[in-house]
Scaffold this active site. Structure first.
Site, short mmCIF file in Angstrom:
data_model
loop_
_atom_site.label_atom_id
_atom_site.label_comp_id
_atom_site.label_asym_id
_atom_site.label_seq_id
_atom_site.Cartn_x
_atom_site.Cartn_y
_atom_site.Cartn_z
CB THR A 95 -0.91 0.00 1.24
OG1 THR A 95 -1.70 -1.19 1.25
CG2 THR A 95 -1.83 1.21 1.24
CE LYS A 171 -5.17 -2.10 0.87
NZ LYS A 171 -3.95 -2.90 0.86
CE LYS A 239 2.06 1.06 5.32
NZ LYS A 239 1.37 1.12 3.99
#
Length: 296
Positions: A95, A171, A239
């Site tokens: 990602t 995503k 994150k």
């Protein structure tokens, strides 16, 4: 098909094993000896560095944490690029921000490789059974080259266009939903506990009613079992929700729910829970209110 998988973590291991079961010639890459030994015991090849992949590797899945690790795994001093066959396909599944996905695809193209911007979802359980969802963008040639690997590791492959960065964009939006759902699931469970509801009964009611979500059902089951072993850790959403707010800022787009959820995961990290299962963001409410969680 000579295939490499870089990153034998919770999802990478599952992907590597699924590819192995499908009859592909798979070499896993991970610096951790325990991960390499586990994959070798299953019949795969295992090396510590991407530079040790078999020469002429035709397909490479990169399932590491972020863009920086992806770039190091491909282009760094111990990177995989010299070990790839001409025209090999790289399935980049970490990602990352869309601009990072575009940059990596451009570098691969300049080196004569095919690139798929192909983040994945499904968690360790779906990875282990070859049932991940892949949200990918790239050329038709890249999809064709990657087809045997994608068939092995996923049951749903979304073809989102030819331009790198589209997969990453989808995503990031997905992670907005996932992170907010986990945070609100923890908030709801913590509120119920504070108000005196039986946690198991609360869980049973919610999972049979309209307020349920996949994240509530999955993550709060772990809270009830006091099982904080990380399938997806708190730090992942520190994150990933950071990527959400970063992308939104670049678009002058407000994301107040994602921003608040990121602060909650950041608080859990600050309390020392960064490597715990992400459902244990509930420890933030525990610290604030003194509630007792199941198993404490």
């Amino acid at each position: 098909m000579r295939t490499g998988v870089i990153g034998l973590g919770s999802m990478g291991m599952g992907a590597a094993l699924s590819a192995l079961r499908a009859g592909l010639e798979v070499t896993g890459v991970d610096p951790r000896a325990a991960a390499r030994d586990s994959f070798a015991e299953a019949g795969g090849g295992a090396v510590a560095r991407a530079a040790e992949l078999p020469e002429g590797t035709q397909a490479l899945v990169v399932l590491v944490v972020n863009a920086a690790q992806t770039e190091a795994a491909l282009f760094g001093p111990d990177g995989a690029l010299p070990r790839l066959a001409p025209g090999a396909v790289v399935i980049s599944s970490a990602t990352m921000a869309p601009e990072d996905a575009r940059r990596i695809a451009e570098r691969l193209g300049a080196a004569g490789m095919l690139a798929l911007d192909a983040p994945v979802s499904g968690g360790a359980a779906k990875a282990a059974t070859g049932e991940m969802t892949v949200m990918a963008s790239g050329s038709a040639a890249a999809f064709d080259a990657a087809a045997p690997v994608l068939a092995a590791i996923a049951t749903k492959v979304w073809r989102l266009g030819e331009a790198p960065g589209i997969g990453a964009t989808v995503k990031v939006v997905h992670q907005l939903l996932a992170g907010v759902h986990i945070a609100v699931a923890a908030e709801a469970m913590a509120l119920g506990i504070r108000a005196g509801a039986d946690p198991q009964q609360l869980y049973d009611v919610v999972t049979s009613a309209a307020g349920n979500s996949w994240m509530f059902e999955n993550r709060m089951a772990r809270v009830l079992a006091a099982d904080d072993a990380p399938r997806s850790a708190v730090d992942i959403f520190v994150k990933d929700l950071g990527l959400v707010t970063q992308m939104a800022k670049s678009l002058d787009f407000p994301v107040p729910l994602a921003a608040q959820a990121q602060q909650l995961f950041t608080a859990a990290h600050a309390q020392g829970h960064g490597q715990k299962d992400d459902g244990f963001v509930i420890r933030v409410w525990q610290a604030l209110t003194g509630i007792k969680l199941p198993g404490d």
